[in-house]
Design a protein around this motif. Structure first.
Motif, PDB file in Angstrom:
ATOM      1  N   LEU A   1       0.849  -1.270  -0.212  1.00 26.49           N
ATOM      2  CA  LEU A   1       0.110   0.405  -0.238  1.00 26.49           C
ATOM      3  C   LEU A   1       1.273   1.237   0.048  1.00 26.49           C
ATOM      4  CD1 LEU A   1      -3.000   1.312   0.193  1.00 26.49           C
ATOM      5  CD2 LEU A   1      -2.738   1.035   2.703  1.00 26.49           C
TER       6      LEU A   1
ATOM      7  N   ILE B   1       2.224   1.864  -3.638  1.00 27.33           N
ATOM      8  CA  ILE B   1       0.926   1.895  -4.331  1.00 27.33           C
ATOM      9  C   ILE B   1       0.777   3.573  -4.581  1.00 27.33           C
ATOM     10  CG2 ILE B   1      -0.956   1.842  -5.624  1.00 27.33           C
ATOM     11  CD1 ILE B   1      -0.719  -1.226  -4.695  1.00 27.33           C
ATOM     12  N   THR B   2       0.617   4.244  -2.793  1.00 27.96           N
ATOM     13  CA  THR B   2       0.471   5.388  -2.585  1.00 27.96           C
ATOM     14  C   THR B   2       2.031   5.517  -3.190  1.00 27.96           C
ATOM     15  OG1 THR B   2      -1.243   4.664  -0.450  1.00 27.96           O
ATOM     16  CG2 THR B   2      -0.305   6.584  -0.541  1.00 27.96           C
TER      17      THR B   2
ATOM     18  N   HIS C   1      -7.973   7.660  -2.782  1.00 28.03           N
ATOM     19  CA  HIS C   1      -9.007   7.013  -2.252  1.00 28.03           C
ATOM     20  C   HIS C   1      -9.630   8.046  -0.626  1.00 28.03           C
ATOM     21  CE1 HIS C   1     -10.550   4.070   0.389  1.00 28.03           C
ATOM     22  NE2 HIS C   1     -10.325   3.214  -0.680  1.00 28.03           N
TER      23      HIS C   1
ATOM     24  N   LEU D   1      -7.015   7.767   2.407  1.00 26.15           N
ATOM     25  CA  LEU D   1      -5.469   8.104   1.958  1.00 26.15           C
ATOM     26  C   LEU D   1      -5.839  10.227   2.206  1.00 26.15           C
ATOM     27  CD1 LEU D   1      -4.126   6.499  -1.220  1.00 26.15           C
ATOM     28  CD2 LEU D   1      -4.199   5.982   1.003  1.00 26.15           C
TER      29      LEU D   1
ATOM     30  N   LYS E   1      -2.945   0.923 -10.152  1.00 22.13           N
ATOM     31  CA  LYS E   1      -3.201   1.227  -9.069  1.00 22.13           C
ATOM     32  C   LYS E   1      -4.299   1.492  -8.576  1.00 22.13           C
ATOM     33  CE  LYS E   1       1.299   3.676 -10.073  1.00 22.13           C
ATOM     34  NZ  LYS E   1       1.157   3.310 -11.547  1.00 22.13           N
ATOM     35  N   GLU E   2      -4.661   2.431  -9.647  1.00 28.42           N
ATOM     36  CA  GLU E   2      -6.652   2.916  -8.985  1.00 28.42           C
ATOM     37  C   GLU E   2      -7.220   2.260  -8.096  1.00 28.42           C
ATOM     38  OE1 GLU E   2      -4.781   4.488 -11.012  1.00 28.42           O
ATOM     39  OE2 GLU E   2      -4.170   5.770 -10.735  1.00 28.42           O
TER      40      GLU E   2
ATOM     41  N   LEU F   1      -5.752   0.099  -5.216  1.00 20.93           N
ATOM     42  CA  LEU F   1      -5.532   0.996  -4.123  1.00 20.93           C
ATOM     43  C   LEU F   1      -7.304   0.726  -3.318  1.00 20.93           C
ATOM     44  CD1 LEU F   1      -4.620   4.418  -4.487  1.00 20.93           C
ATOM     45  CD2 LEU F   1      -3.781   2.873  -2.647  1.00 20.93           C
TER      46      LEU F   1
ATOM     47  N   ALA G   1      -6.682  -0.361   0.494  1.00 20.75           N
ATOM     48  CA  ALA G   1      -6.935  -0.145   1.312  1.00 20.75           C
ATOM     49  C   ALA G   1      -7.973  -0.152   2.326  1.00 20.75           C
ATOM     50  CB  ALA G   1      -7.244   1.530   1.351  1.00 20.75           C
TER      51      ALA G   1
END
Length: 313
Positions: free
Chosen positions: A53, A56-57, A82, A85, A236-237, A240, A244
């Motif tokens: 995570l 990716i963030t 997200h 985040l 990635k989205e 997430l 998440a």
């Protein structure tokens, strides 16, 4: 000096207590083996989820920064990838404090409550609005007596601890953050090291993303991870969206498992000490009983001898 009957009753009472403490030690030890296995198996998974995570963030934030740099002066507002985040200045903080429902586990609850209280008062002195979400009756009783700002108490979590319980707790914890009522959420729990050692840990749960270093990772590992390049599939989205909420559930489950193992270890150690203390007390009372009985016998003999001598006169 107490009578022989009183000392004998005291010895019987201490022996009965010793049987209870020995049985509690054995039960805690048996349960500790299972709890230790669970947390040992879960830790690598929880660490890897947070690492992925975090990676990716960083990638998403880096891509957003590049887009922003390519379109300077447009006044676009960067939108988080997200809701979990979202980063805001920590003016309103929620602390989730994990204690046990029962006592007889040494300083387990005392240490966690005092650390949470110190954290609460320090943040309050800094001007932050702190609220508490409590798991465990010992924490509820402690902070209720001190007039702490308790947002919610979650009962029955320890009755049947599993992934479903963690999801239920995670859902309750997420609501204030998603509503925007709090800017950050911290977990306060005892991290299990061994049966004799438990470390009180204050760990940021939300906003999710890249902490200073992932759990269990050194600074060098974190720096190497930043420089690493990964390919993400599908994207990635989409990852997430799955990672998440999974991160929150796994982090809460890990904290619950850590707290359970720590409680059992503390209880086993406390009951072992109580059993040894009972043995020493029984030995001391037995010696006292023998001295009292010897003194009583000597007194009776002196009375008999004195009466015999009086009859001779």
């Amino acid at each position: 000096m107490p009578s022989l009957k009183a000392i004998r009753n005291r010895i019987t009472s201490v022996k009965s207590t010793q049987k209870i403490t020995r049985a509690m030690k054995m039960v805690a030890g048996a349960r500790l083996n299972r709890a230790q296995t669970r947390i040992t198996e879960l830790r690598p998974y929880a660490v890897k989820v947070q690492e992925v995570l975090s990676q990716i963030t960083r990638e998403v934030e880096r891509a957003g920064a590049e887009v922003e740099a390519a379109r300077p002066g447009e006044g676009s507002i960067e939108k988080p990838a997200h809701p979990l985040l979202v980063r805001r200045p920590e003016q309103r903080v929620l602390m989730v404090v994990l204690t046990s429902d029962r006592g007889l586990c040494g300083a387990f609850n005392t240490n966690i409550n005092k650390r949470a209280e110190r954290e609460w008062r320090e943040r309050k002195d800094q001007g932050q609005d702190v609220q508490l979400m409590l798991i465990g009756r010992k924490g509820r009783d402690y902070f209720t007596r001190r007039g702490a700002p308790i947002l919610e108490y979650l009962p029955g979590v320890w009755d049947k601890l599993n992934l479903e319980s963690a999801k239920r707790v995670g859902t309750q914890v997420l609501q204030p953050f998603l509503r925007g009522d709090v800017d950050a959420i911290y977990l306060v729990y005892n991290e299990f090291k061994s049966a004799m050692t438990q470390n009180v840990t204050v760990e940021r749960l939300l906003p999710a993303g890249a902490p200073a270093a992932p759990l269990g990772a050194s600074e060098g590992t974190a720096q190497a991870e930043v420089a690493a390049e990964f390919l993400f599939e599908p994207n990635k989205e989409a990852l997430l969206e799955q990672l998440a909420p999974m991160y929150v559930e796994v982090s809460v489950l890990r904290a619950l498992y850590e707290s359970t193992a720590s409680e059992l270890g503390a209880r086993m150690t406390a009951m072992d000490s109580a059993t040894k203390n009972a043995t020493e007390m029984i030995d001391g009372l037995t010696l006292k009983f023998n001295k009292a009985r010897q003194a009583a016998i000597t007194k009776e003999l002196m009375e008999i001898i004195g009466g015999s001598e009086a009859l001779k006169d």
